[in-house]
Design a protein around this motif. Structure first.
Motif, PDB file in Angstrom:
ATOM      1  N   ARG A  61       0.833  -1.203   0.035  1.00 43.82           N
ATOM      2  CA  ARG A  61      -0.064  -0.006  -0.142  1.00 43.82           C
ATOM      3  C   ARG A  61       1.022   1.212   0.038  1.00 43.82           C
ATOM      4  NH1 ARG A  61      -2.561  -1.042   4.333  1.00 43.82           N
ATOM      5  NH2 ARG A  61      -4.025  -2.412   3.217  1.00 43.82           N
ATOM      6  N   LEU A  62       1.909   1.139   0.646  1.00 45.33           N
ATOM      7  CA  LEU A  62       3.065   2.375   0.927  1.00 45.33           C
ATOM      8  C   LEU A  62       3.405   2.603  -0.656  1.00 45.33           C
ATOM      9  CD1 LEU A  62       4.891   1.635   4.125  1.00 45.33           C
ATOM     10  CD2 LEU A  62       3.214   3.422   3.665  1.00 45.33           C
ATOM     11  N   LEU A  63       3.793   1.583  -1.308  1.00 50.74           N
ATOM     12  CA  LEU A  63       4.240   1.716  -2.822  1.00 50.74           C
ATOM     13  C   LEU A  63       3.320   1.946  -3.834  1.00 50.74           C
ATOM     14  CD1 LEU A  63       6.730  -1.204  -2.723  1.00 50.74           C
ATOM     15  CD2 LEU A  63       7.282   1.384  -2.077  1.00 50.74           C
ATOM     16  N   GLY A  64       1.999   1.566  -3.701  1.00 51.98           N
ATOM     17  CA  GLY A  64       0.871   1.793  -4.467  1.00 51.98           C
ATOM     18  C   GLY A  64       0.843   0.674  -5.264  1.00 51.98           C
ATOM     19  N   MET A  77      12.703  -0.795  -7.158  1.00 49.66           N
ATOM     20  CA  MET A  77      13.694   0.419  -7.423  1.00 49.66           C
ATOM     21  C   MET A  77      12.949   1.477  -8.332  1.00 49.66           C
ATOM     22  SD  MET A  77      16.359   0.334  -5.444  1.00 49.66           S
ATOM     23  CE  MET A  77      17.529   1.335  -6.187  1.00 49.66           C
ATOM     24  N   GLN A  78      12.055   0.945  -9.349  1.00 50.66           N
ATOM     25  CA  GLN A  78      11.367   2.032 -10.158  1.00 50.66           C
ATOM     26  C   GLN A  78      10.342   2.854  -9.253  1.00 50.66           C
ATOM     27  OE1 GLN A  78      11.681   2.430 -13.419  1.00 50.66           O
ATOM     28  NE2 GLN A  78      13.621   1.059 -13.204  1.00 50.66           N
ATOM     29  N   GLU A 105      16.418   6.659   5.091  1.00 52.37           N
ATOM     30  CA  GLU A 105      15.173   7.604   4.655  1.00 52.37           C
ATOM     31  C   GLU A 105      15.263   8.007   3.212  1.00 52.37           C
ATOM     32  OE1 GLU A 105      13.285  11.449   6.699  1.00 52.37           O
ATOM     33  OE2 GLU A 105      13.469   9.797   7.884  1.00 52.37           O
ATOM     34  N   TYR A 106      14.245   7.845   2.367  1.00 53.92           N
ATOM     35  CA  TYR A 106      14.385   8.365   1.165  1.00 53.92           C
ATOM     36  C   TYR A 106      12.722   7.995   0.606  1.00 53.92           C
ATOM     37  CZ  TYR A 106      13.570   3.041   0.555  1.00 53.92           C
ATOM     38  OH  TYR A 106      13.321   1.605   0.843  1.00 53.92           O
ATOM     39  N   ARG A 107      12.649   8.777  -0.575  1.00 50.40           N
ATOM     40  CA  ARG A 107      11.359   9.126  -1.037  1.00 50.40           C
ATOM     41  C   ARG A 107      10.797   7.975  -2.152  1.00 50.40           C
ATOM     42  NH1 ARG A 107      13.071  14.956  -3.436  1.00 50.40           N
ATOM     43  NH2 ARG A 107      14.923  13.351  -3.678  1.00 50.40           N
ATOM     44  N   ILE A 108       9.727   7.619  -2.289  1.00 49.26           N
ATOM     45  CA  ILE A 108       9.026   6.725  -3.440  1.00 49.26           C
ATOM     46  C   ILE A 108       7.933   7.495  -3.925  1.00 49.26           C
ATOM     47  CG2 ILE A 108       9.711   4.639  -1.959  1.00 49.26           C
ATOM     48  CD1 ILE A 108       6.091   5.653  -1.976  1.00 49.26           C
ATOM     49  N   VAL A 109       7.809   6.885  -5.258  1.00 49.02           N
ATOM     50  CA  VAL A 109       6.824   7.697  -6.030  1.00 49.02           C
ATOM     51  C   VAL A 109       5.586   6.865  -6.310  1.00 49.02           C
ATOM     52  CG1 VAL A 109       6.224   9.037  -8.132  1.00 49.02           C
ATOM     53  CG2 VAL A 109       8.322   9.070  -7.040  1.00 49.02           C
ATOM     54  N   GLN A 110       4.464   6.976  -5.909  1.00 45.98           N
ATOM     55  CA  GLN A 110       3.401   6.028  -6.250  1.00 45.98           C
ATOM     56  C   GLN A 110       3.046   6.289  -7.593  1.00 45.98           C
ATOM     57  OE1 GLN A 110       0.437   7.142  -3.069  1.00 45.98           O
ATOM     58  NE2 GLN A 110       1.626   5.964  -1.304  1.00 45.98           N
ATOM     59  N   PRO A 111       2.177   5.169  -8.277  1.00 45.87           N
ATOM     60  CA  PRO A 111       1.856   5.525  -9.491  1.00 45.87           C
ATOM     61  C   PRO A 111       0.946   6.511  -9.986  1.00 45.87           C
ATOM     62  CG  PRO A 111       1.135   3.025  -8.793  1.00 45.87           C
ATOM     63  CD  PRO A 111       1.674   4.054  -7.651  1.00 45.87           C
ATOM     64  N   THR A 117       7.704   9.918   1.659  1.00 48.19           N
ATOM     65  CA  THR A 117       8.668   9.828   2.360  1.00 48.19           C
ATOM     66  C   THR A 117       8.907   8.415   3.321  1.00 48.19           C
ATOM     67  OG1 THR A 117       9.601  12.007   2.264  1.00 48.19           O
ATOM     68  CG2 THR A 117      10.680  10.896   3.814  1.00 48.19           C
ATOM     69  N   LEU A 118       9.750   7.545   3.318  1.00 47.23           N
ATOM     70  CA  LEU A 118       9.938   6.399   4.117  1.00 47.23           C
ATOM     71  C   LEU A 118      11.072   6.355   5.037  1.00 47.23           C
ATOM     72  CD1 LEU A 118       8.681   3.464   1.602  1.00 47.23           C
ATOM     73  CD2 LEU A 118       7.229   5.138   2.791  1.00 47.23           C
ATOM     74  N   SER A 119      10.828   5.965   5.979  1.00 48.33           N
ATOM     75  CA  SER A 119      11.863   5.559   6.894  1.00 48.33           C
ATOM     76  C   SER A 119      12.052   4.027   7.013  1.00 48.33           C
ATOM     77  CB  SER A 119      11.715   6.243   8.330  1.00 48.33           C
ATOM     78  OG  SER A 119      12.656   5.673   9.371  1.00 48.33           O
ATOM     79  N   VAL A 120      13.075   3.615   6.611  1.00 49.49           N
ATOM     80  CA  VAL A 120      13.313   1.870   6.302  1.00 49.49           C
ATOM     81  C   VAL A 120      14.420   1.477   7.202  1.00 49.49           C
ATOM     82  CG1 VAL A 120      13.474   0.296   4.838  1.00 49.49           C
ATOM     83  CG2 VAL A 120      12.199   2.162   4.012  1.00 49.49           C
ATOM     84  N   ARG A 121      14.166   0.470   7.925  1.00 47.65           N
ATOM     85  CA  ARG A 121      15.085  -0.320   8.597  1.00 47.65           C
ATOM     86  C   ARG A 121      15.291  -1.783   8.257  1.00 47.65           C
ATOM     87  NH1 ARG A 121      18.717   0.115  12.632  1.00 47.65           N
ATOM     88  NH2 ARG A 121      19.176  -1.713  13.948  1.00 47.65           N
TER      89      ARG A 121
END
Length: 499
Positions: A61-64, A77-78, A105-111, A117-121
């Motif tokens: 859902r976060l990625l769409g 990665m896309q 921490e980085y940004r993702i672009v949904q469709p 912005t996600l904080s990933v561990r």
């Protein structure tokens, strides 16, 4: 004691029991998915061999990404913002190489083009041989938090720019001790001190002594009473002694360490206060003007006599007339209260004429009389005729009259003063220069004026007892008077040591 072992027969679960367990698990999974959705969190596992990603619904859902769509590292990665892909790629393989864990921490672009912005561990899971097999992790959507932080930082930057560039004085003050924490250029100009000096001072250090009580009251209101706003007017004192009136608006502000600071806006209102004071003075002048006019109309001006003593004989040789005014209730009023008003509004000439006739009456009785004339009367072309008329009406001996004019008045009206002095000489009266030594050009004009008496200003006379400098000044004035054949009179001899 020996351990006792027993055997318990557990019957096979019935279909009903299995359904109950499955229902509990289903409800737990549903609650987990709902929690992920509400919190904006998701989990994933990257197979480092196949590069496939197994993830929770919350992560997709976060990625769409649809639940049934294959998700591999390349597809993931896309979804990463193009500017952040190198960061993510480096974080993944650095973690693999270190066999450890990492946070990024980085940004993702949904469709739909929405950027989050996600904080990933993540951490590496290795096989029995120590080789990395999986990268497991969790992602938290921190978009709103970062936007809030960015808005706060932009707000702080905007506040700092507005603070520093404000055309009015701005200051941040510690309410505990009143010290300046931050000031802008306008504030520095307002109090006449450079920034580095001002930051080492407190508000009390730059405030007029009579207004410091208001500072303490404001501090107590903020610290003890929880006040949210303060407004008032007070005076600052610049290093050169100049007084600046300001209007102060102050409010508390909580800072990062949870302490309180006061943010103050300071506006220069000196012009307004001076205008108000001028209006107030004019109002007072009107009242005094009526009182002076009334005193003239009802003959309530009074002349006091101050003896002038010859130090060689100890005898009183002259009487200096000092003007006072008697109020309606009989109180005696000193000239400092009413003469300035009379001078500003044109009544001084009428008062001078009243004094001239009273002095001539005393001289006609044989009293050696000395009195003051204002600078305005010196410039009055009719004043000599007024003196002549008074002498004629009273029959006074003009040699018994000594008329005082201040050195400053003569310096301001040199040519007219010369005409006046020569006219007095022609009438047979004497001229005394009053307050001698207070002007800067007295020596220049002394030789040009036919004066007879020189009165040493009270300040120099009283300085005689304070040291040699005062005594030398008096000796110099007396010596100068002797050179011009002038009689000296010392004003303000009020005790035996000075005498």
């Amino acid at each position: 004691m020996p351990t006792l072992w027993g055997v318990v027969d557990i019957p096979d679960p019935s279909p009903r029991d299995c359904r109950a367990v499955f229902d509990v698990l289903a409800r737990s999974e549903a609650r987990l998915r709902e929690a992920e959705r509400m919190v904006g969190i998701g989990s994933f596992e990257l197979d480092l061999v196949s590069r496939d990603i197994t993830s929770s619904d919350g992560f997709r859902r976060l990625l769409g990404v649809p639940v049934d769509e294959r998700l591999g590292l390349a597809e993931y990665m896309q979804r990463v913002h193009v500017e952040d892909r190198a960061l993510v790629d480096r974080a993944v393989w650095d973690t693999v190489e270190s066999r450890g864990s990492a946070s990024v921490e980085y940004r993702i672009v949904q469709p739909a083009g929405v950027v989050r912005t996600l904080s990933v561990r993540g951490e590496i899971v290795c096989g029995d041989d120590g080789e990395p097999l999986f990268l497991r992790g969790a992602a938290l959507d921190v978009t709103e938090q970062r936007e809030a932080e960015r808005a706060r930082m932009e707000g702080e930057a905007l506040f700092r720019r507005a603070f520093d560039d404000a055309p009015i004085g701005m200051a941040v003050v510690d309410p505990l001790h009143g010290g300046f924490v931050r000031v802008n250029d306008a504030m520095c100009r307002l109090v006449g001190r450079p920034r580095e000096t001002l930051l080492g001072l407190s508000v009390e250090d730059v405030t007029h002594p009579d207004d410091r009580g208001g500072i303490a009251a404001a501090q107590r209101a903020f610290l003890n009473d929880g006040a949210s706003y303060y407004q008032g007017e007070k005076r600052y004192v610049r290093p050169d002694g100049t007084i600046v009136w300001v209007s102060l608006h102050s409010t508390p502000m909580r800072v990062a360490d949870r302490s309180t600071r006061l943010v103050a806006q300071i506006i220069d209102v000196t012009d307004r206060k001076e205008h108000e004071a001028e209006l107030e003075r004019r109002g007072a002048d009107v009242l005094w003007l009526r009182r002076v006019r009334d005193a003239l109309d009802h003959d309530r001006l009074v002349l006091y006599s101050q003896p002038i003593i010859d130090l060689t004989t100890g005898r009183v040789v002259q009487q200096e007339l000092l003007l006072r005014m008697r109020d309606e209730d009989g109180a005696i009023i000193a000239p400092a209260h009413f003469l300035p008003v009379a001078e500003r509004y044109g009544l001084i000439s009428e008062i001078d004429r009243w004094v001239i006739h009273r002095a001539a009456t005393l001289a006609a009785a044989g009293v050696h009389t000395q009195f003051n004339l204002s600078g305005k009367s010196i410039c009055d072309p009719d004043i000599l005729a007024e003196i002549e008329t008074a002498l004629a009406q009273t029959g006074a001996d003009p040699s018994l009259l000594v008329i005082e004019v201040t050195e400053t008045a003569m310096m301001e009206r040199v040519e007219r003063g010369r005409v006046f002095a020569e006219g007095l000489t022609a009438l047979g009266c004497a001229l005394a220069l009053d307050d001698f030594g207070t002007g800067f050009a007295g020596l220049t004009y002394l030789k040009q004026l036919p004066a007879d008496h020189l009165k040493i200003d009270m300040e120099f006379v009283q300085d005689v007892r304070r040291g040699e400098a005062g005594e030398r000044m008096v000796r110099a004035i007396v010596g100068l008077a002797n050179e011009f054949d002038l009689i000296t009179t010392a004003e303000g001899v009020e005790d035996e040591p000075t005498l």
